[in-house]
Design an enzyme around this catalytic site. Structure first.
Site, PDB file in Angstrom:
ATOM      1  N   CYS A  10       0.458  -1.136   0.271  1.00  0.00           N
ATOM      2  CA  CYS A  10       0.076  -0.063   0.010  1.00  0.00           C
ATOM      3  C   CYS A  10       0.981   1.382   0.233  1.00  0.00           C
ATOM      4  O   CYS A  10       1.816   1.247   0.660  1.00  0.00           O
ATOM      5  CB  CYS A  10      -1.268   0.523   1.478  1.00  0.00           C
ATOM      6  SG  CYS A  10      -1.711   2.004   2.065  1.00  0.00           S
ATOM      7  N   GLU A  62      -6.002   7.249   7.900  1.00  0.00           N
ATOM      8  CA  GLU A  62      -5.422   8.168   6.322  1.00  0.00           C
ATOM      9  C   GLU A  62      -4.207   8.685   6.809  1.00  0.00           C
ATOM     10  O   GLU A  62      -3.830   9.696   8.436  1.00  0.00           O
ATOM     11  CB  GLU A  62      -6.684  10.216   6.437  1.00  0.00           C
ATOM     12  CG  GLU A  62      -8.644   9.206   6.310  1.00  0.00           C
ATOM     13  CD  GLU A  62      -7.844   8.225   4.566  1.00  0.00           C
ATOM     14  OE1 GLU A  62      -7.503   9.095   3.884  1.00  0.00           O
ATOM     15  OE2 GLU A  62      -8.897   8.224   4.391  1.00  0.00           O
ATOM     16  N   SER A  63      -2.972   8.595   6.037  1.00  0.00           N
ATOM     17  CA  SER A  63      -1.931   8.883   5.892  1.00  0.00           C
ATOM     18  C   SER A  63      -1.504   9.814   6.343  1.00  0.00           C
ATOM     19  O   SER A  63      -0.476   9.859   6.720  1.00  0.00           O
ATOM     20  CB  SER A  63      -1.122   8.149   4.379  1.00  0.00           C
ATOM     21  OG  SER A  63      -1.939   9.086   3.541  1.00  0.00           O
TER      22      SER A  63
END
Length: 270
Positions: A10, A62-63
């Site tokens: 990912c 959420e990065s």
């Protein structure tokens, strides 16, 4: 201790791994099979996606949100600008990256999408947007100048996957290639690429490299980074006690590797 639930392939998870290793802090990474996710993932994130950061009672997803939290929690080295104006501009850049770049990455990462026209359209959009960034990097070492920042963290996983996605940048985007090499040579990025194999008594974990990134050029780079990351672990006495690794790996004859072999700019094995 912070726990990051991360997808091995990912690109958004890789952003968070990159920041954690840049900070040099104590943490744990739990790799998740993106196509066979545990039920806990949907409990922690209603969208059923990774990355997810857990610290005590705090759960974040959420990065970009995760990375800003880590940066504020552990401010050295600082990845978001200290000046409020520059910090706001950096957040705007990050927003634009999501809308203009990574929305197309999502199309290429979707294995169920068999529409080749849509995939080619996504490749062309990524190619055009990256070409527009090239003039910014002619004189600057990184996105915001000489200092490595959260903008570099955000775009790095995409640059790493260009060959994998079948994207070839035009000649006028040569500064992007040199910029990518500077990022890929950072020790934190080398470690961020390597998913967990097993835990040990050392600060982090023993890591092996993801084998899902194809093409010979990427495979060679991946192999060098795996060897260098393993070498760093084997230098730690705690790791040797836990695993019985030879203290002079990979100089030991059984490894069949020459001690003078290089693993990146200016880095030697001994």
């Amino acid at each position: 201790m912070m726990v990051l639930y991360s997808g091995t392939t990912c690109p958004f998870s890789q952003r968070c791994r990159f920041v954690l290793f840049e900070k040099g802090m104590d943490f744990e990474i739990r790799d998740i099979d993106l196509y066979n996710k545990p039920e806990d993932i949907s409990v922690m994130n209603p969208y059923g996606q990774v990355p997810i950061l857990v610290e005590r009672d705090l759960i974040l997803y959420e990065s970009n949100i995760i990375n800003e939290y880590i940066d504020e929690r552990f401010p050295h080295p600082q990845l978001m600008p200290a000046d409020p104006v520059m910090r706001a501009r950096t957040r705007l850049f990050l927003f634009n990256f999501e809308k203009e770049l990574f929305v197309h990455v999502g199309v290429l990462e979707d294995r169920t999408n068999t529409d080749e026209k849509a995939r080619e359209h996504a490749r062309q959009n990524i190619r055009d947007r990256l070409s527009q960034l090239a003039p910014l990097l002619i004189k600057n070492k990184f996105m915001l100048g000489e200092e490595f920042s959260m903008l570099d963290v955000a775009v790095a996983p995409l640059l790493w996957r260009l060959d994998h996605y079948g994207i070839e940048l035009p000649k006028n985007a040569a500064p992007i290639q040199k910029y990518a090499e500077r990022i890929f040579s950072r020790p934190a990025y080398i470690e961020a690429l390597t998913p967990l194999k097993k835990s040990c008594d050392a600060k982090h974990h023993v890591r092996v490299l993801d084998q899902t990134l194809p093409d010979p050029r990427t495979a060679r780079m991946v192999h060098r980074q795996r060897l260098y990351a393993t070498y760093r672990c084997n230098r730690r006495p705690e790791y040797r006690r836990a695993t019985g690794a030879h203290p002079r790996w990979p100089d030991h004859p059984e490894c069949g590797l020459a001690g003078h072999q290089r693993f990146g700019p200016g880095q030697r094995l001994h």
